[in-house]
Design a protein around this motif. Structure first.
Motif: not given
Length: 225
Positions: A105-114
């Motif tokens: 349910a949670v998406v971490r900022a570090a996992d957000m690849e551009p």
């Protein structure tokens, strides 16, 4: 009920025989039936708290036709599935009874690849395979401002920084930080940054399991709309 075939546009009565041409709306045979669809359609309509008449009207069907879909006397076409998925706030996959693996349910900022497409930069802000896709988007100045998009679903956007030029049909809007818009994606729309510094926004749109829905953020080779 004698006029129901005319109401649903199938042109065939419920008693059409096996020799009826494909696509005429004849009742499915044992080899082409979709057993998971009928009970799922009924269950999702009831979950949405809609009567047969209300759901049918919202999906552009007659109550008689929707009743036949829910009892397995008719097979829904893809446009019907898309319309019903939208009415019930779900996906075509769920209408078909498909299940998906549990997702975080949670998406971490570090996992957000551009990811880059058509000059835009965007980051996935939600889990894949959901009925909606959430993104953080960076739109540079002068990028894709002349591309008009039309596709099924709904879109919601919220401006974080900069100013956004949004055209919906024949109406132009200028949105600043804190402004938002929520619209039907079948309305022709264009998105562009107003100022040289570009614009950053939060962007949510419904997928309806369309393989091209994610491409709202950038043209593919040969795309003209």
């Amino acid at each position: 009920m004698s006029s129901s075939a005319a109401e649903d546009g199938s042109g065939a009565s419920a008693g059409s025989g096996p020799g009826t041409a494909p696509g005429s709306g004849a009742a499915p045979g044992p080899d082409d039936a979709l057993p998971a669809v009928a009970p799922q359609l009924r269950a999702l309509r009831r979950r949405a708290g809609l009567t047969l008449e209300t759901a049918a009207r919202a999906a552009g069907l007659s109550p008689a036709h929707l009743s036949r879909l829910e009892t397995g006397q008719r097979q829904p076409s893809l446009p019907m599935l898309l319309a019903l998925a939208r009415v019930y706030g779900t996906t075509v996959s769920e209408l078909l009874g498909e299940t998906v693996a549990d997702r975080d349910a949670v998406v971490r900022a570090a996992d957000m690849e551009p990811t880059h497409a058509g000059g835009w930069t965007y980051w996935q802000a939600g889990a894949p395979g959901r009925g909606m896709q959430a993104l953080r988007v960076r739109v540079p100045y002068g990028s894709q401002g002349d591309i008009v998009r039309v596709h099924p679903g709904e879109e919601w956007l919220y401006v974080l920084t900069g100013r956004l030029r949004l055209r919906l049909g024949d109406t132009a809007h200028l949105l600043g930080p804190g402004d938002s818009a929520h619209f039907d994606s079948l309305t022709p729309h264009r998105i562009a940054a107003r100022d040289p510094d570009g614009v950053e926004l939060l962007f949510v749109h419904t997928l309806l399991q369309s393989p091209t829905a994610a491409l709202c953020l950038g043209p593919t080779p040969g795309e003209t709309s």
